[in-house]
Design an enzyme around this catalytic site. Structure first.
Site, PDB file in Angstrom:
ATOM      1  N   GLU A 249       7.965  -0.818  -1.787  1.00 45.41           N
ATOM      2  CA  GLU A 249       6.731  -0.649  -2.535  1.00 45.41           C
ATOM      3  C   GLU A 249       6.516  -1.806  -3.493  1.00 45.41           C
ATOM      4  O   GLU A 249       7.430  -2.251  -4.198  1.00 45.41           O
ATOM      5  CB  GLU A 249       6.683   0.696  -3.278  1.00 45.41           C
ATOM      6  CG  GLU A 249       5.308   1.035  -3.859  1.00 45.41           C
ATOM      7  CD  GLU A 249       4.170   0.976  -2.823  1.00 45.41           C
ATOM      8  OE1 GLU A 249       3.758  -0.150  -2.467  1.00 45.41           O
ATOM      9  OE2 GLU A 249       3.710   2.038  -2.366  1.00 45.41           O
TER      10      GLU A 249
ATOM     11  N   ASP B 236       0.289   3.449   0.690  1.00 42.48           N
ATOM     12  CA  ASP B 236      -1.009   3.912   0.211  1.00 42.48           C
ATOM     13  C   ASP B 236      -2.068   3.761   1.300  1.00 42.48           C
ATOM     14  O   ASP B 236      -3.253   3.678   1.005  1.00 42.48           O
ATOM     15  CB  ASP B 236      -1.419   3.147  -1.051  1.00 42.48           C
ATOM     16  CG  ASP B 236      -1.541   1.646  -0.816  1.00 42.48           C
ATOM     17  OD1 ASP B 236      -1.236   1.183   0.305  1.00 42.48           O
ATOM     18  OD2 ASP B 236      -1.946   0.933  -1.754  1.00 42.48           O
TER      19      ASP B 236
END
Length: 537
Positions: free
Chosen positions: A257, A336
């Site tokens: 991430e 996401d």
């Protein structure tokens, strides 16, 4: 990662073993057990010293990992079973004509996908892949991904976009284009909050880009970027997040991430890690103890062993040590739903705990044994699955063959002394016509999922997108050669135009017209092709 930068049963091996052993005297059983242990030890030693090693019959990736004490908590494949005892569905398809769905299973327990069932169900229409079943007892099935912080809801991948050969059978892989992705936000057994895990996927180095993010692995449960360390996924592509990266890629990286990591510093510390290049089939592997260590490996899924590109500490700053995984599973996008990437997926697993290097090596050996992309044994004919080359019959050019070069289709001389790359570039796999089953499409031998298609009348090698336009442009209908010899191929959507070589390029050309390549001079010869044995079977 976020986009802030740019699917008659046989007994399993264990069942067969128990059935046989129960009928033996105790001493005989002990003797057989000892021999079996010695056999496994010999196999491991043979692999370690680089000797040819065939994985024991019935021992598939999740069997291997379970034996090593790191069982699979997710096992996804469109191609084959990943447990020797598995005999369920691999994936689900939905057809466009009536929205009906069908589950695609196996030819036999522990075997390969029943692609013929898909072909029959989707005949006369098109299908997308709507679900990829988890073969583990955890039932972590993947479905089409919904909207996220960085991308609108995804669409399903075309079910027939990536025909390949595995185990001598024609099967289908998953070809991801931008806007496609799969996910499970409510999983069981997947690592969370710094727990250890391992994962691998078989992908391709020929269908990649530098957009975010072609991932497989652990992601957020809400489709949002919730911060550093909340992902732990394999990333494969040409995006260099932290400079320097070496070579052109594509690289196996860790999407933790907000960064694609090749080391604890992010950037590559390994100057020899220049990427996999245009390898048709790649094993990509990541393992992470969730606290202070992760490792990256890759290998040619068709031959050889694994190469470790990094093994060391977690990123030391920014919340990556310990990790904060949330336990969702993502395929084809970032955490996401950053969904600008492209990629190919054939199989992959996630484990509980970090597998040993010896287990990884045995899994790689098993993957190689599948024979991804291998010949079907059919050559030189217009039969689905046959490998062919297409030779010009015009007097000037009888040594010239259609090949791809920098994505364009050209004709050039190919001989027995030509480089291996030229021979591969001049080899095509015959597929049922993408727009009509009675016609033909031609898939590149060394670029799985790429087909010959015309655009503005010129021929190119391009990845199949699943659109009606692409399907029609990549479909050709065969007839007797216009010159009286060989075969001529009419464009499906321009039936008066035929596959023609002109000035070393390849077009769909009419017999006379305003374009230079429509010239009537030698047209009947130029559109007549000899279907020959392949240069690179």
């Amino acid at each position: 990662m976020s986009g802030i930068s740019n699917r008659a049963p046989a007994l399993s091996y264990q069942e067969r073993k128990c059935t046989v052993m129960s009928s033996l005297p105790r001493l005989q059983r002990l003797r057989n057990t000892a021999l079996a242990v010695l056999s496994v030890m010999a196999a491991v030693v043979a692999f370690a010293v680089g000797a040819p090693q065939a994985t024991a019959a019935g021992s598939l990736p999740c069997d291997i990992y379970a034996t090593a004490g790191t069982p699979c908590v997710a096992a996804h494949s469109l191609v084959r079973a990943l447990y020797s005892s598995y005999n369920g569905s691999l994936y689900q398809v939905q057809r466009a004509s009536d929205s009906a769905t069908a589950n695609i299973g196996l030819l036999a327990a522990g075997g390969y996908a029943n692609a013929a069932a898909q072909d029959s169900f989707c005949n006369g229409t098109t299908c997308i892949i709507t679900k990829i079943y988890d073969q583990s007892s955890r039932h972590n099935d993947l479905t089409i991904e919904g909207a996220g912080g960085a991308g609108a809801a995804d669409v399903g991948a075309p079910a027939d976009a990536l025909p390949v050969t595995a185990g001598g059978h024609q099967v289908y892989g998953l070809e991801i284009s931008a806007g496609m992705g799969y996910r499970d936000n409510s999983t069981s057994g997947v690592a969370v909050n710094g727990q250890a895990e391992g994962m691998y996927m078989v992908t391709s180095g020929t269908h990649v880009n530098g957009s975010c993010c072609f991932d497989y692995g652990n992601a957020e449960t809400n489709n949002l970027d919730t911060g550093n360390g909340h992902m732990d996924a394999i990333n494969f592509g040409t995006e260099c997040w932290f400079s320097p990266c070496y070579g052109q890629g594509p690289w196996v990286q860790a999407d933790l991430e907000n960064g694609l990591f090749q080391s604890d510093a992010g950037y590559s510390k390994n100057t020899s890690n220049t990427g996999t290049g245009a390898m048709p089939f790649v094993t990509a592997l990541l393992k992470n103890n969730g606290q202070d260590h992760f490792a990256l490996k890759y290998g040619n899924a068709q031959s050889g062993s694994l190469t470790t590109t990094y093994s060391g500490g977690e990123p030391t700053a920014g919340g990556y040590s310990p990790m904060h995984q949330e336990g969702a599973i993502v395929l084809g996008t970032g955490g996401d739903n950053s969904n600008g990437s492209i990629g190919s997926f054939f199989e992959g697993v996630m484990t509980s705990g970090i597998p040993t290097d010896a287990a990884d090596n045995l899994v790689q050996s098993n993957i190689v044994s599948v024979g991804y992309g291998g010949s079907t044994g059919i050559t030189g004919s217009l039969t689905a699955g046959s490998e062919i080359s297409l030779r010009a019959t015009t007097a000037c050019c009888t040594a010239d063959y259609i090949r791809h070069q920098a994505n364009a289709a050209v004709v050039s001389a190919v001989t027995s002394s030509s480089p291996a790359l030229d021979k591969s570039d001049a080899t095509w796999i015959v597929r049922r016509g993408l727009a009509a089953g009675s016609c033909y499409s031609f898939e590149s031998r060394n670029y799985p999922g790429d087909f010959l298609r015309h655009y503005n009348y010129q021929l190119y090698r391009q990845p199949m997108t699943g659109t009606t336009q692409f399907r029609q442009d990549a479909t050709f209908c065969a007839g007797t050669g216009k010159s009286g010899t060989g075969t001529s191929f009419a464009s499906y959507n321009y039936p008066t135009r035929y596959l023609r070589h002109y000035n070393y390029n390849v077009y769909v050309a009419s017999n006379g017209g305003s374009n230079a390549f429509d010239s009537a001079t030698s047209w009947t010869d130029d559109v007549s092709w000899a279907v020959t044995a392949p240069w690179a079977p």
